[in-house]
Each structure stands twice: as C-alpha cells, then as structure tokens.
Design an enzyme around this catalytic site. Sequence first.
Site, PDB file in Angstrom:
ATOM      1  N   LYS A  63      48.883  18.459 -46.343  1.00  7.98           N
ATOM      2  CA  LYS A  63      48.361  19.236 -47.470  1.00  7.98           C
ATOM      3  C   LYS A  63      48.992  18.834 -48.799  1.00  7.98           C
ATOM      4  O   LYS A  63      48.399  19.042 -49.856  1.00  7.98           O
ATOM      5  CB  LYS A  63      48.528  20.723 -47.201  1.00  7.98           C
ATOM      6  CG  LYS A  63      47.649  21.165 -46.045  1.00  7.98           C
ATOM      7  CD  LYS A  63      47.476  22.644 -45.955  1.00  7.98           C
ATOM      8  CE  LYS A  63      46.465  23.007 -44.878  1.00  7.98           C
ATOM      9  NZ  LYS A  63      46.886  22.639 -43.511  1.00  7.98           N
TER      10      LYS A  63
HETATM   11  C1  LIG Z   1      46.008  22.471 -42.494  1.00  4.40           C
HETATM   12  C2  LIG Z   1      46.400  21.644 -41.322  1.00  4.40           C
HETATM   13  C3  LIG Z   1      45.444  21.147 -40.400  1.00  4.40           C
HETATM   14  C4  LIG Z   1      43.980  21.483 -40.490  1.00  4.40           C
HETATM   15  O1  LIG Z   1      43.340  20.892 -41.579  1.00  4.40           O
HETATM   16  P1  LIG Z   1      41.931  21.422 -42.095  1.00  4.40           P
HETATM   17  O2  LIG Z   1      41.694  20.714 -43.367  1.00  4.40           O
HETATM   18  O3  LIG Z   1      42.103  22.916 -42.294  1.00  4.40           O
HETATM   19  O4  LIG Z   1      40.920  21.131 -41.045  1.00  4.40           O
HETATM   20  C5  LIG Z   1      45.889  20.315 -39.376  1.00  4.40           C
HETATM   21  N1  LIG Z   1      47.200  20.029 -39.224  1.00  4.40           N
HETATM   22  C6  LIG Z   1      48.140  20.487 -40.078  1.00  4.40           C
HETATM   23  C7  LIG Z   1      49.563  20.148 -39.830  1.00  4.40           C
HETATM   24  C8  LIG Z   1      47.781  21.308 -41.159  1.00  4.40           C
HETATM   25  O5  LIG Z   1      48.738  21.770 -41.991  1.00  4.40           O
END
Ligand SMILES: *Cc1c(COP(=O)(O)O)cnc(C)c1O
Length: 468
Positions: free
Chosen positions: A113
């Site tokens: 993120k």
């Molecule tokens: C947010 C997140 C996901 C999922 O991603 P999306 O964009 O919500 O599908 C997967 N793995 C980790 C470690 C995350 O922080």
Amino acid sequence: MHYLSTRGGMPPKTFTEILLGGLAPDGGLTIAETYPQIGRAELDAWRGLNYRDLAFEVIRRFADDIPAADLKAIIDKTYTAEVFHSEDITPVKTLEPGLHILGLSYGPTLAFKDIAMQLLGNLFEYVLAKENAELNILGATSGDTGSAAEYAMRGKKGIRVFMLSPEGKMSPFQTAQMYSLQDPNIFNLAVKGVFDDCQDIVKAVSNDLAYKEKYKIGTVNSINWARVTAQVVYYFKAYFAVTRSNDEEVSFSVPSGNFGNVCAGHIARQMGLPIRKLIVATNENDVLDEFFRSGVYRPRPETAHTSSPSMDISKASNFERFIYDLAGRDPAKVKALWQQVEAGGSFDLAQTPYFAKVADFGFTSGSSNHQNRLATIRMVFEKYGTMIDTHTADGVKVGLEHREAGIPLVCLETALPVKFEETIREALGRGPERPAGYENIEQLPQRFEVMPAQADAVKQFIAAHTGA
Ligand SMILES: *Cc1c(COP(=O)(O)O)cnc(C)c1O
C-alpha cells in the site's frame, strides 16, 4: 481525461477534482471515461525507462490536468531509493526460470500500500497548497492501511490524520509502526473496542454532513482513484523486467481483498500491456473467487479472521469498476446490480452474456486457506530459499495452480514476512529476519490517545485538535 461515475450520476470531472473525494455523489465509483491506449511504439520506448520515468509516462495519461513539470517533480520526490530501499522501487526476484516474485513491499511500512499511498500524500499536499485548503483524514485500521496512510501523510502541510485502531488488537510490530510516529499532524486514537467499532465511528462521523464540512473530513480508502492509478505502473515495470520483447505475454497472480491491486492490473491490460491472465487469489474470505468461478457476487454477512488478515473482507469495494467494464460500461446496469447488493442481496451473472466475457478480460481465480498458506511458505523456503509472507503465499499457491508452460508467472509480494511473524514461525519453526532500521521498533516511545468506542468522543477530539 475525464472521470465518470460507474452509476452514471456524476458530471465529468478532472483528475484533480476527484483526487480528494471518496465515492461519487451517486454512490458509484469514479472511473476514467476511456483507458489511454499504449501502442507498440510507445511500449517499446517505455521498456528501458526507470521506475520514476515510467511512472510519469503512465500517470500523466490519467492526471492530465496537473502541469507536466509539477507532476514529474511530485513523482520524482515520491519514488526514491531512500523511501523504497532500491533504485528499482519494485524489484523482481526470480525463483526459477518463468516464476517470479514482484517485490512491492519495500516502502516504509513494508506492505504494497505504500506504493500508492506515498504518491497520494504528495499529490494531496500539492493540491491543498494550490487551493490554500486543509484536510483532516479520518480512518479506521486493523493494521496495514492505517500505517501506510500515516507514513504517507506525516509532516505534510495542510493535512492531519486521525486514525482509529482497536486498542490492543494489532500485532506488537504493527502497533509500534503506527504509535511510534511522533509527527504533530498524526493522531493515533486507540479505541476501546474491536475494528468494527472503529469503522462504525468513521461511518457515524462521515454521515454527519455538517460536521464533515466544518472540520474538512476526508478519507484515503482503497476506492481512491489515484491509488489505483499509481498501482498500474508496477504491472508495466514487472512486465518489462521478466520479458525480453513486447511480443511476449505474462500472467500475474494477485493476493486480493478489496480488488484495488488487481483492478490496476486490469487497467494495465486494457491499456494494451500484453497480460495473459490476471489470477485473483483470495484467502478463506472467497467472495471474489466465488464470482469468478460461478458468476455469483454475494457479499457475506460475516468476515472470517485469517492469517492473511489484510485480505479479510466480506465485500470488495473496487469490484464495481470491473463490473462496469464487464457490463459494457452501462451505468444503468451497474446501478441495478448494486441496488440488489445494497439491499443485502447478491447478483448472478452466470446466465448472462457478461459472464462469458470474464475470460476475454483475462481473469481467473482461486482461494487459499491456513494450511495451504503454511505449506506454500514452507515449499518456497525449502525449494528457493526465499521467505514469503502469508498474503504473498496465497498468491503463489493460487498462481501455481494456473501456471502455463512458456508463460512467465509473476506473483505479487504484498507484504514482507516480518509483519506476520507468528504465522511464519508456525510454518518454518523460525522467525523472519528484520530489515535494517526495524530491529527494535517495539522499544520506541509511543504516542496515542485511548478513546471510548463513541463517535462523540472522537468528534470532540478532532474539534479540539484542528483549530477550526
Ligand atoms: C491491502 C492488502 C491486500 C489486498 O489488496 P486489495 O487491493 O485490497 O485487493 C493484500 N495483501 C496485503 C498485505 C495488503 O495490505
């Protein structure tokens, strides 16, 4: 470039106009009116670009109302080796010929993120400064999103972050990551309750429109269009890294929750990147896998708590963007489908011509559970000497099930194992190594306020700390 609502009820807006917003006013999601088309000549020219230059080429197609020189400066300041620990920003690790891990987790909070959120922090600061405006970001987190937002917004002019987290419910590492921030514009509110209480408070505050306006409350949730745009870049970067020519096809396996990450892959493919398959990997919360297998989209009343917790969702907030494309960009159709969903129901596209098109869009899926996760972490460690985190393991497990001979498979690494120490220990009988700079993070002084699980208490706290 203009943006529309997936439900048809928003006049066309520019990138900057939708940047700070959440949902479109009609409850839909904002989406580009067309996807920029990247032809062969451009693709060839992009192959040699470094991450920053590639990011500029991709993002300027979407953010065309920001002067190019300003956008370039924002991108250059965001994607640095200081912040992401290498010039590659998103390095590829090859496990064996044709099988790769795309490292998306080398930003400050060690999860993918950061890639979008770090850009968002700089874009927000730029736009707010131009408008001489302020923003108070209110959010709820069970770990990853909140810390990525705080690290992106710390020290940014015109921005404060009020982040609610359930007191004592996050891992010591995650707690330390957030609560050790000492920046005066970051406020950690430890709520006496669970994550759902935190989310309910955010909803209650956001529904008080007079309060929301007076205190300039905003969010940075995963439906933010700019976040999705920033994520498109690394699909291009990875494609170039694992191929030698733009005649080749590549498949991606994506650990998925809210469908933000894989939605960016879908957009890259629609732009003309030769992606063969987009493999959606879920954990036990398999609402997306169910759709891609059966055509039924059925958000669940309950969310299971799993050992890949950042994928614990009962409905996928970005999914509406894909359905908009699948339904031939017909907003009336999307609106009707989500009316069914919002009435607590589901929809079934199995018998419609739409569902037959899912394969044309390259999508396929699978799910993983705790035992699969442990076995995959063990297999990757024993066979390749590489430690992967629990979410990445779900992606590798499902990706391998869909692997095809002769087609490179790229599995997205969405977090580093250090964030999920307990499960790594369960799988391997030993813990992960800590990256430099994170060794004693739990010993750092922490800064947070304990709050009762009441919206009024949070409202009073924000009022007292915004000077409005
Ligand atoms: C947010 C997140 C996901 C999922 O991603 P999306 O964009 O919500 O599908 C997967 N793995 C980790 C470690 C995350 O922080």
